[in-house]
Scaffold this motif. Structure first.
Motif, PDB file in Angstrom:
ATOM      1  N   ILE A 257       0.696  -1.080   0.144  1.00 36.32           N
ATOM      2  CA  ILE A 257       0.338   0.177   0.136  1.00 36.32           C
ATOM      3  C   ILE A 257       1.131   0.837   0.200  1.00 36.32           C
ATOM      4  CG2 ILE A 257      -1.932   1.743   1.007  1.00 36.32           C
ATOM      5  CD1 ILE A 257      -3.273  -1.602   2.469  1.00 36.32           C
ATOM      6  N   PHE A 258       1.872   1.178   1.153  1.00 44.87           N
ATOM      7  CA  PHE A 258       2.765   2.430   0.955  1.00 44.87           C
ATOM      8  C   PHE A 258       3.534   2.655  -0.676  1.00 44.87           C
ATOM      9  CE2 PHE A 258       2.780   2.580   5.298  1.00 44.87           C
ATOM     10  CZ  PHE A 258       2.033   3.625   6.165  1.00 44.87           C
ATOM     11  N   ILE A 259       3.898   1.493  -1.538  1.00 41.78           N
ATOM     12  CA  ILE A 259       4.887   1.428  -2.526  1.00 41.78           C
ATOM     13  C   ILE A 259       3.839   2.221  -3.547  1.00 41.78           C
ATOM     14  CG2 ILE A 259       6.083   0.380  -4.071  1.00 41.78           C
ATOM     15  CD1 ILE A 259       7.393  -1.343  -1.766  1.00 41.78           C
ATOM     16  N   TYR A 260       2.574   1.512  -3.514  1.00 42.65           N
ATOM     17  CA  TYR A 260       1.549   1.734  -4.068  1.00 42.65           C
ATOM     18  C   TYR A 260       1.423   3.411  -3.827  1.00 42.65           C
ATOM     19  CZ  TYR A 260      -2.506   1.574  -7.822  1.00 42.65           C
ATOM     20  OH  TYR A 260      -3.287   1.161  -8.646  1.00 42.65           O
ATOM     21  N   ALA A 261       1.251   3.663  -3.137  1.00 42.59           N
ATOM     22  CA  ALA A 261       0.588   5.448  -3.075  1.00 42.59           C
ATOM     23  C   ALA A 261       1.692   6.297  -3.144  1.00 42.59           C
ATOM     24  CB  ALA A 261       0.254   5.372  -1.368  1.00 42.59           C
ATOM     25  N   SER A 262       3.225   5.807  -2.799  1.00 42.80           N
ATOM     26  CA  SER A 262       4.126   7.206  -2.748  1.00 42.80           C
ATOM     27  C   SER A 262       3.899   6.984  -4.685  1.00 42.80           C
ATOM     28  CB  SER A 262       5.172   6.286  -2.361  1.00 42.80           C
ATOM     29  OG  SER A 262       5.098   5.664  -1.440  1.00 42.80           O
ATOM     30  N   LEU A 263       4.138   6.276  -5.338  1.00 46.41           N
ATOM     31  CA  LEU A 263       4.177   6.179  -6.725  1.00 46.41           C
ATOM     32  C   LEU A 263       3.832   6.701  -7.201  1.00 46.41           C
ATOM     33  CD1 LEU A 263       5.743   2.209  -7.768  1.00 46.41           C
ATOM     34  CD2 LEU A 263       6.811   5.107  -8.604  1.00 46.41           C
ATOM     35  N   MET A 264       2.401   6.590  -7.081  1.00 51.31           N
ATOM     36  CA  MET A 264       1.210   7.364  -7.964  1.00 51.31           C
ATOM     37  C   MET A 264       1.370   8.195  -7.448  1.00 51.31           C
ATOM     38  SD  MET A 264      -2.807   7.069  -6.190  1.00 51.31           S
ATOM     39  CE  MET A 264      -2.832   7.507  -4.636  1.00 51.31           C
ATOM     40  N   VAL A 265       1.353   8.919  -5.885  1.00 50.58           N
ATOM     41  CA  VAL A 265       1.578  10.502  -6.247  1.00 50.58           C
ATOM     42  C   VAL A 265       2.605  11.132  -6.869  1.00 50.58           C
ATOM     43  CG1 VAL A 265       2.421  12.100  -3.870  1.00 50.58           C
ATOM     44  CG2 VAL A 265       0.539   9.998  -3.765  1.00 50.58           C
ATOM     45  N   VAL A 266       4.044  10.163  -6.779  1.00 51.86           N
ATOM     46  CA  VAL A 266       5.010  10.887  -7.917  1.00 51.86           C
ATOM     47  C   VAL A 266       4.550  10.951  -9.384  1.00 51.86           C
ATOM     48  CG1 VAL A 266       7.075  10.399  -8.329  1.00 51.86           C
ATOM     49  CG2 VAL A 266       6.601  10.028  -5.806  1.00 51.86           C
ATOM     50  N   ILE A 267       4.101   9.487 -10.147  1.00 51.14           N
ATOM     51  CA  ILE A 267       3.142  10.047 -11.536  1.00 51.14           C
ATOM     52  C   ILE A 267       2.187  11.222 -11.097  1.00 51.14           C
ATOM     53  CG2 ILE A 267       2.239   8.801 -12.606  1.00 51.14           C
ATOM     54  CD1 ILE A 267       3.633   5.826 -11.393  1.00 51.14           C
ATOM     55  N   VAL A 268       2.016  11.324 -10.593  1.00 52.48           N
ATOM     56  CA  VAL A 268       1.039  12.184 -10.542  1.00 52.48           C
ATOM     57  C   VAL A 268       1.088  13.937  -9.794  1.00 52.48           C
ATOM     58  CG1 VAL A 268      -1.202  13.265  -9.837  1.00 52.48           C
ATOM     59  CG2 VAL A 268      -1.215  11.418 -10.168  1.00 52.48           C
ATOM     60  N   ALA A 269       2.422  13.869  -9.306  1.00 54.52           N
ATOM     61  CA  ALA A 269       3.103  15.350  -9.237  1.00 54.52           C
ATOM     62  C   ALA A 269       3.698  15.551 -10.680  1.00 54.52           C
ATOM     63  CB  ALA A 269       3.772  15.118  -8.260  1.00 54.52           C
ATOM     64  N   VAL A 270       4.602  14.517 -10.883  1.00 54.77           N
ATOM     65  CA  VAL A 270       4.938  14.912 -12.450  1.00 54.77           C
ATOM     66  C   VAL A 270       4.750  15.122 -13.567  1.00 54.77           C
ATOM     67  CG1 VAL A 270       6.777  13.893 -13.939  1.00 54.77           C
ATOM     68  CG2 VAL A 270       6.979  13.699 -11.774  1.00 54.77           C
ATOM     69  N   VAL A 271       2.988  14.503 -13.790  1.00 55.45           N
ATOM     70  CA  VAL A 271       2.311  15.232 -15.162  1.00 55.45           C
ATOM     71  C   VAL A 271       2.003  16.205 -14.988  1.00 55.45           C
ATOM     72  CG1 VAL A 271      -0.027  14.041 -15.747  1.00 55.45           C
ATOM     73  CG2 VAL A 271       1.704  12.485 -15.450  1.00 55.45           C
ATOM     74  N   LEU A 272       1.349  16.884 -13.768  1.00 51.59           N
ATOM     75  CA  LEU A 272       0.643  17.856 -13.735  1.00 51.59           C
ATOM     76  C   LEU A 272       1.207  18.719 -13.568  1.00 51.59           C
ATOM     77  CD1 LEU A 272      -2.201  17.442 -11.105  1.00 51.59           C
ATOM     78  CD2 LEU A 272      -2.242  17.527 -13.151  1.00 51.59           C
ATOM     79  N   THR A 273       2.770  18.726 -13.468  1.00 53.11           N
ATOM     80  CA  THR A 273       4.091  20.003 -13.235  1.00 53.11           C
ATOM     81  C   THR A 273       3.964  20.218 -15.177  1.00 53.11           C
ATOM     82  OG1 THR A 273       4.647  18.225 -10.926  1.00 53.11           O
ATOM     83  CG2 THR A 273       5.861  20.576 -11.627  1.00 53.11           C
ATOM     84  N   MET A 274       4.343  19.009 -15.152  1.00 50.06           N
ATOM     85  CA  MET A 274       4.693  19.288 -16.549  1.00 50.06           C
ATOM     86  C   MET A 274       3.947  19.994 -17.432  1.00 50.06           C
ATOM     87  SD  MET A 274       6.553  16.045 -17.713  1.00 50.06           S
ATOM     88  CE  MET A 274       5.608  15.015 -18.866  1.00 50.06           C
ATOM     89  N   ALA A 275       1.963  19.650 -17.352  1.00 46.18           N
ATOM     90  CA  ALA A 275       0.825  20.449 -17.843  1.00 46.18           C
ATOM     91  C   ALA A 275       1.445  21.848 -17.516  1.00 46.18           C
ATOM     92  CB  ALA A 275      -0.472  19.586 -17.394  1.00 46.18           C
ATOM     93  N   ASN A 276       1.495  22.387 -16.153  1.00 49.11           N
ATOM     94  CA  ASN A 276       1.443  23.376 -15.777  1.00 49.11           C
ATOM     95  C   ASN A 276       2.514  24.052 -16.115  1.00 49.11           C
ATOM     96  OD1 ASN A 276       2.505  25.553 -13.757  1.00 49.11           O
ATOM     97  ND2 ASN A 276       0.095  25.238 -13.723  1.00 49.11           N
TER      98      ASN A 276
END
Lengths: 254, 218
Positions: free
Chosen positions: A9-28
């Protein structure tokens, strides 16, 4: 791997957050220049609209440069602290267009050293002064621009905008100008902000109509919006609170 | 058994088509499931924002359903709601950023409501009820169908409210000026939120009157 183990669960959640953060930053980052340009174009369109020039996102910048001759920064005591002309700063360190009016209004209330922007337009040889406004409506902020004729007293034109006033009621303040139809902002044309003795009077939205009362002189009043009393009061306060900072400058330069 | 499993279902099989069409009418998210009422109320004063809202919800719901469905076997059951929310939030922020960059006027009108897509119950509902247990393609279609079902109600309500509230559609004057000369006035109540509920209720009424099997027995 056990999908319900804590590690998973921890690994899943951390990975998910990192990926989402990268995608959103790039879009921004990629969309930011476009977004800022939109905001800037809109501000220019609104300033131009107060002197009756209709601009759109495509030609806003070009028309702005064509009509706005000077941008001036003043203090409430009437000193000029900045001049921006022909695409370069001629005096002072700030450009009027980049001033955050909200910050300056707060500063003025707290310490009394707010810097206020002002635009000088040349409309077919007529010198017009455009003063930006910012205030509170019923639900959120409202804003606008008032253009004064060269006598620095008579209003040439005005326009207003709002963030989330009630549609059909308070939101009528930003009704776009239309041929053959009198909208709220058209009422300001020709009104005067000073009385005959030269005292600052502002422009007041009168509930029930200017014609039906005797407290406010017809040249200092406009009809409030029926059903939009609180927004109308907001407009009255906004005009008064913003223009009052320009009174000294106007008196000096009349 | 294995042959049945390996046999690929055609992309637009009758079952998949049904996924797209039932939400338009009999399983409509707004009129049947009564979800997404909050935004149906908020963005239906004018037609244009309603259309943009419908398209935005469609993008978020279809892509979101697809993503959740692809991830469905990896998502830990205990944090599945959180994962769903993160997916929705990320997509909504993307939509918001794109609107701000390419359709600034509309984004201003929608302002806070785009953010509110996150809390749009239809999206969570479809993720949880459908995408978590179905393959990506049917999930994608289900997303499209439900968003379309939501969208057409939204646009229908907006047309009614803008026509009778402001006399225009998409900003173009529909009611001739002459009518006003005869004393016709725009209905101010139409642009206030309560009328959205009444218009939705009228749609529900018409829909149930024509589909007897939708009427609950009690």
């Amino acid at each position: 791997m056990n999908k319900n183990s804590n590690t998973y669960i921890f690994i899943y959640a951390s990975l998910m957050v990192v990926i989402v953060a990268v995608v959103l930053t790039m879009a921004n980052l990629t969309l930011k220049p476009l977004q800022q340009k939109n905001v800037k174009n809109e501000k220019m369109t609104e300033i131009l609209s107060s002197i009756g020039i209709e601009a759109n996102a495509e030609n806003a910048e070009q028309l702005f440069n064509q009509y706005i001759r000077e941008e001036i920064v003043i203090t409430a005591s009437g000193e000029v602290v900045g001049v921006y002309r022909d695409g370069a700063l001629a005096e002072g360190t700030e450009r009027a267009f980049d001033i955050d009016l909200k910050k300056e209004l707060n500063k003025q209330i707290k310490t009394g050293d707010g810097h206020f922007p002002m635009y000088i337009a040349d409309n077919n040889g007529e010198r017009l002064i455009i003063i930006p406004l910012l205030g509170k409506g019923l639900w959120a902020k409202i804003w606008g621009n008032i253009a004064l004729k060269s006598d620095l007293n008579t209003i040439y034109g005005a326009n207003f905008g709002h963030e989330s006033e009630t549609p059909g009621l308070g939101a009528e303040i930003s009704e776009p100008k239309k041929e053959g139809k009198k909208v709220f902002s058209d009422q300001y044309d020709g009104k005067q902000i000073f009385d005959a003795e030269g005292n600052f009077q502002s422009i007041i939205c009168v509930k029930g109509g200017v014609a039906n009362q005797s407290k406010v002189a017809p040249e200092h009043g406009v009809d409030a919006i029926s059903g939009g009393t609180l927004t109308s009061n907001g407009v009255t306060d906004m005009i008064n609170d913003c223009l009052v900072n320009y009174v000294e400058y106007i008196k000096k330069n009349k | 058994m294995s042959t049945v499993k390996n046999e690929r279902e055609p992309l637009f099989s009758a079952k998949n088509i049904r996924l797209m069409t039932t939400p338009l009418n009999k399983e409509n998210p707004i009129t049947k499931q009564v979800l997404g009422i909050c935004s149906a109320l908020a963005v239906t004063v004018k037609v244009e924002p309603a259309i943009v809202m419908a398209i935005s919800v469609m993008a978020v719901l279809a892509v979101g359903n697809l993503v959740i469905s692809l991830l469905r076997n990896t998502i830990p059951n205990r944090i599945r709601i959180i994962v769903q929310l993160v997916v929705i939030a990320a997509l909504v922020i993307l939509v918001d950023q794109v609107l701000k960059a390419y359709s600034y006027d509309v984004s201003k009108q929608l302002s806070v409501f785009v953010g509110l897509i996150i809390t749009n119950c239809i999206i969570m509902g479809r993720f949880e009820a459908f995408a978590m247990g179905n393959k990506p393609w049917p999930s994608f279609l289900d997303g499209l169908g439900n968003a379309a079902g939501y969208g057409w109600i939204l646009i229908a309500v907006a047309v009614a409210r803008e026509l009778f509230g402001s006399g225009t559609i998409m900003g173009m004057t529909i009611i001739p000026e002459g009518f006003y000369g005869f004393g016709y006035v725009n209905n101010g109540l139409m642009i206030l939120p309560p009328m959205a509920l009444i218009v939705v209720a009228v749609i529900i009424w018409i829909q149930r009157a024509r589909n007897k099997d939708m009427v609950e027995e009690n």
